[in-house]
Design a protein around this motif. Structure first.
Motif, short mmCIF file in Angstrom:
data_model
loop_
_atom_site.label_atom_id
_atom_site.label_comp_id
_atom_site.label_asym_id
_atom_site.label_seq_id
_atom_site.Cartn_x
_atom_site.Cartn_y
_atom_site.Cartn_z
N UNK A 5 9.98 2.02 -48.56
CA UNK A 5 9.48 1.14 -49.63
C UNK A 5 9.34 1.92 -50.94
N UNK A 6 8.88 3.15 -50.85
CA UNK A 6 8.67 3.99 -52.03
C UNK A 6 9.99 4.27 -52.75
N UNK A 7 11.08 4.36 -52.01
CA UNK A 7 12.38 4.64 -52.60
C UNK A 7 12.79 3.53 -53.56
N UNK A 8 12.42 2.29 -53.26
CA UNK A 8 12.72 1.18 -54.15
C UNK A 8 14.16 0.70 -54.11
N UNK A 9 15.01 1.40 -53.44
CA UNK A 9 16.42 1.03 -53.30
C UNK A 9 16.86 1.50 -51.92
N UNK A 10 18.04 1.07 -51.46
CA UNK A 10 18.51 1.56 -50.16
C UNK A 10 18.50 3.09 -50.12
N UNK A 11 18.01 3.63 -49.05
CA UNK A 11 17.79 5.07 -48.96
C UNK A 11 18.42 5.61 -47.67
N UNK A 12 18.94 6.82 -47.75
CA UNK A 12 19.57 7.47 -46.60
C UNK A 12 18.50 8.12 -45.72
N UNK A 13 18.86 8.37 -44.47
CA UNK A 13 17.94 8.99 -43.53
C UNK A 13 17.44 10.33 -44.06
N UNK A 14 18.32 11.11 -44.66
CA UNK A 14 17.94 12.42 -45.19
C UNK A 14 16.84 12.30 -46.24
N UNK A 15 16.96 11.31 -47.13
CA UNK A 15 15.96 11.13 -48.18
C UNK A 15 14.61 10.71 -47.59
N UNK A 16 14.64 9.87 -46.55
CA UNK A 16 13.39 9.49 -45.89
C UNK A 16 12.77 10.72 -45.24
N UNK A 17 13.61 11.55 -44.61
CA UNK A 17 13.12 12.79 -44.00
C UNK A 17 12.49 13.71 -45.02
N UNK A 18 13.10 13.84 -46.19
CA UNK A 18 12.53 14.68 -47.25
C UNK A 18 11.18 14.13 -47.69
N UNK A 19 11.08 12.82 -47.84
CA UNK A 19 9.81 12.21 -48.24
C UNK A 19 8.73 12.47 -47.20
N UNK A 20 9.13 12.48 -45.93
CA UNK A 20 8.17 12.71 -44.85
C UNK A 20 7.89 14.19 -44.62
N UNK A 74 0.70 -3.13 -36.52
CA UNK A 74 1.11 -2.96 -35.12
C UNK A 74 2.06 -1.78 -34.96
N UNK A 75 2.37 -1.11 -36.05
CA UNK A 75 3.31 0.03 -36.03
C UNK A 75 2.63 1.31 -36.54
N UNK A 76 1.59 1.78 -35.90
CA UNK A 76 0.87 2.93 -36.45
C UNK A 76 1.75 4.17 -36.64
N UNK A 77 2.67 4.42 -35.72
CA UNK A 77 3.51 5.62 -35.83
C UNK A 77 4.65 5.43 -36.83
N UNK A 78 4.90 4.21 -37.24
CA UNK A 78 6.05 3.94 -38.10
C UNK A 78 5.65 3.58 -39.53
N UNK A 79 4.37 3.47 -39.81
CA UNK A 79 3.93 3.06 -41.15
C UNK A 79 4.36 4.05 -42.23
N UNK A 80 4.34 5.33 -41.92
CA UNK A 80 4.77 6.34 -42.90
C UNK A 80 6.25 6.19 -43.22
N UNK A 81 7.04 5.87 -42.20
CA UNK A 81 8.49 5.67 -42.41
C UNK A 81 8.72 4.45 -43.29
N UNK A 82 8.04 3.35 -42.98
CA UNK A 82 8.17 2.14 -43.80
C UNK A 82 7.73 2.40 -45.23
N UNK A 83 6.65 3.15 -45.40
CA UNK A 83 6.16 3.46 -46.74
C UNK A 83 7.18 4.31 -47.50
N UNK A 84 7.83 5.24 -46.81
CA UNK A 84 8.83 6.09 -47.47
C UNK A 84 10.03 5.25 -47.93
#
Length: 151
Positions: free
Chosen positions: A97-112, A85-95
């Motif tokens: 989840x991929x980190x495996x530990x608490x992750x900062x916004x900057x790191x999610x942005x780099x992954x994306x 139900x979150x088509x636009x947010x699935x990439x963010x959730x995957x990023x």
């Protein structure tokens, strides 16, 4: 004596059959009562299922117009609702989840693949992460990092 013995046997058998009939009538009444209860339960279940189906439709993400652009609203995470139900947010959730530990916004942005050197590029992402956390899809740590919320 034979006739009286036969009459006694007939009377005894008739008494047995009368008792059996009485038991069967009671059982039949119980069966009918239970069937009536099941019919009522089925009607109630159908009404509730229709109501819940209506609520699920209402809880489905709705696209709204903001500044002439379609924006997808983020529904609250509930049982039976998955990331589809979150088509636009699935990439963010995957990023996250991929980190495996608490992750900062900057790191999610780099992954994306966002330009993380420009603060203006991270703020919309931070808003999406916050929205996902507020609605139960992610967990926001006290230090501002995000992690995947366990089922």
């Amino acid at each position: 004596m034979v006739e009286s013995e036969i009459a006694e046997r007939i009377a005894a058998r008739r008494a047995e059959l009368d008792e059996l009939e009485e038991q069967l009538v009671k059982q039949l009444d119980q069966v009918r009562d239970e069937r009536d209860e099941l019919a009522v339960a089925e009607r109630v279940w159908r009404r509730m299922a229709e109501r819940f189906a209506g609520e699920r439709v209402a809880a489905a993400p709705a696209a709204v117009q903001v500044a002439g652009r379609a924006v997808l609203l983020v529904p609250h995470r509930e049982g039976g609702v998955d990331e589809a139900v979150l088509p636009e947010y699935q990439r963010i959730l995957a990023a996250v989840r991929q980190a495996g530990a608490p992750v900062a916004t900057r790191a999610v942005g780099e992954t994306l693949g966002l330009d993380t050197g420009v603060r203006g590029k991270l703020e919309p992402l931070r808003g999406k992460l916050t929205r996902l956390a507020e609605r139960g899809w992610l967990r926001k740590q006290s230090d501002g990092r995000y992690s995947v919320r366990l089922q």
